[in-house]
Scaffold this motif. Structure first.
Motif, mmCIF file in Angstrom:
data_model
loop_
_atom_site.group_PDB
_atom_site.id
_atom_site.type_symbol
_atom_site.label_atom_id
_atom_site.label_comp_id
_atom_site.label_asym_id
_atom_site.label_seq_id
_atom_site.Cartn_x
_atom_site.Cartn_y
_atom_site.Cartn_z
ATOM 1 N N VAL A 127 36.118 9.012 -10.308
ATOM 2 C CA VAL A 127 37.632 8.825 -10.371
ATOM 3 C C VAL A 127 38.239 8.989 -8.936
ATOM 4 O O VAL A 127 37.896 9.860 -8.191
ATOM 5 C CB VAL A 127 38.188 9.947 -11.241
ATOM 6 N N LEU A 128 38.991 8.012 -8.626
ATOM 7 C CA LEU A 128 39.676 7.986 -7.319
ATOM 8 C C LEU A 128 41.310 8.010 -7.502
ATOM 9 O O LEU A 128 41.772 6.950 -8.205
ATOM 10 C CB LEU A 128 39.509 6.667 -6.567
ATOM 11 N N MET A 129 41.972 8.933 -7.015
ATOM 12 C CA MET A 129 43.212 9.143 -7.284
ATOM 13 C C MET A 129 43.894 9.279 -6.014
ATOM 14 O O MET A 129 43.723 10.199 -5.256
ATOM 15 C CB MET A 129 43.707 10.223 -8.264
ATOM 16 N N ASP A 130 45.169 8.592 -5.594
ATOM 17 C CA ASP A 130 45.830 8.903 -4.580
ATOM 18 C C ASP A 130 47.014 9.367 -4.901
ATOM 19 O O ASP A 130 47.960 9.185 -5.800
ATOM 20 C CB ASP A 130 46.474 7.555 -3.842
ATOM 21 N N GLU A 131 47.465 10.664 -4.460
ATOM 22 C CA GLU A 131 48.758 11.691 -4.705
ATOM 23 C C GLU A 131 48.837 12.005 -6.166
ATOM 24 O O GLU A 131 49.878 11.259 -6.820
ATOM 25 C CB GLU A 131 50.113 10.869 -4.046
ATOM 26 N N LEU A 132 47.788 12.567 -6.716
ATOM 27 C CA LEU A 132 47.716 12.879 -8.197
ATOM 28 C C LEU A 132 49.124 13.704 -8.542
ATOM 29 O O LEU A 132 49.571 14.712 -7.963
ATOM 30 C CB LEU A 132 46.658 13.773 -8.560
ATOM 31 N N CYS A 133 49.798 13.012 -9.336
ATOM 32 C CA CYS A 133 51.075 13.712 -10.123
ATOM 33 C C CYS A 133 52.189 13.979 -9.069
ATOM 34 O O CYS A 133 53.301 14.842 -9.013
ATOM 35 C CB CYS A 133 50.864 15.328 -10.672
ATOM 36 N N ALA A 134 52.395 13.117 -8.207
ATOM 37 C CA ALA A 134 53.511 12.965 -7.358
ATOM 38 C C ALA A 134 54.835 12.121 -7.925
ATOM 39 O O ALA A 134 54.530 11.782 -9.169
ATOM 40 C CB ALA A 134 53.156 12.083 -6.086
ATOM 41 N N THR A 175 43.743 12.446 -3.215
ATOM 42 C CA THR A 175 44.750 13.039 -2.138
ATOM 43 C C THR A 175 45.775 13.586 -2.553
ATOM 44 O O THR A 175 46.238 13.533 -3.705
ATOM 45 C CB THR A 175 45.167 11.602 -1.255
ATOM 46 N N THR A 176 46.226 14.651 -2.013
ATOM 47 C CA THR A 176 47.462 15.307 -2.501
ATOM 48 C C THR A 176 48.039 16.085 -1.024
ATOM 49 O O THR A 176 47.449 16.054 0.028
ATOM 50 C CB THR A 176 47.186 16.555 -3.310
#
Length: 177
Positions: A32-39, A67-68
């Motif tokens: 899983v690749l997630m950019d800015e999870l839960c932004a 990323t976060t």
């Protein structure tokens, strides 16, 4: 971003629909690749949601790279060996990225610098720099200290390698004599 006013989907709602779909379809074979999870929502709630989502992916034995800017997520490595931080080194003297990947140390956003480079008024940049000293997040201070320590250790290692090479050369010269 699949926001849609007709379906009453904000940016965050759209993001969460995708995250829920990812959770429902993830297992030990999933990356899983997630950019800015839960932004896109309240930072405190976003950080908490992101943490429980990452822990669920851990339970599913999925590999996840995200990323976060949430300090709470950056500290997960220090409480759970499953999580690992990484960042791209930023040269504070030249104010530019070095593109060197640093494993084990989270990064900072450098938002004020980036805004300056994009042309935000110098007066606003100066005001932001003044305000950031009074509104400093403790997690950012820890990250800055970690980055400083890493930089100093890297310099010390380079100096040690140079000294070692000099010693080896001196030893060779001594043995010849």
């Amino acid at each position: 971003d699949e926001q849609n006013i007709l379906q009453n989907l904000s940016t965050f709602s759209s993001h969460m629909k995708t995250v829920i779909e990812i959770l429902n379809n993830s297992d030990f074979e999933t990356v899983v690749l997630m950019d800015e999870l839960c932004a896109g929502t309240d930072p405190q709630e976003g950080a908490i949601l992101a943490e429980v989502i990452l822990k669920k992916l851990k339970e599913l034995h999925s590999i996840c790279v995200t990323t976060t800017h949430y300090g709470e997520l950056k500290s997960l490595e220090y409480t759970d060996k499953y999580f690992k931080n990484a960042s791209v080194e930023f040269n504070n003297e030249t104010l530019s990225p070095t593109y060197k990947l640093i494993i084990g140390i989270p990064g900072l956003s450098n938002a004020i610098f980036v805004s300056s480079m994009l042309g935000l008024e110098p007066e606003l940049i100066e005001n932001a720099k003044k305000l950031i000293t009074t509104h400093r997040d403790e997690s950012n201070i820890v990250v800055e200290k970690l980055q400083d320590t890493h930089h100093k250790m890297t310099e010390n290692l380079q100096e040690t390698e140079e000294a070692k090479n000099q010693i080896v050369e001196l030893k060779k010269d001594y043995e010849k004599k």
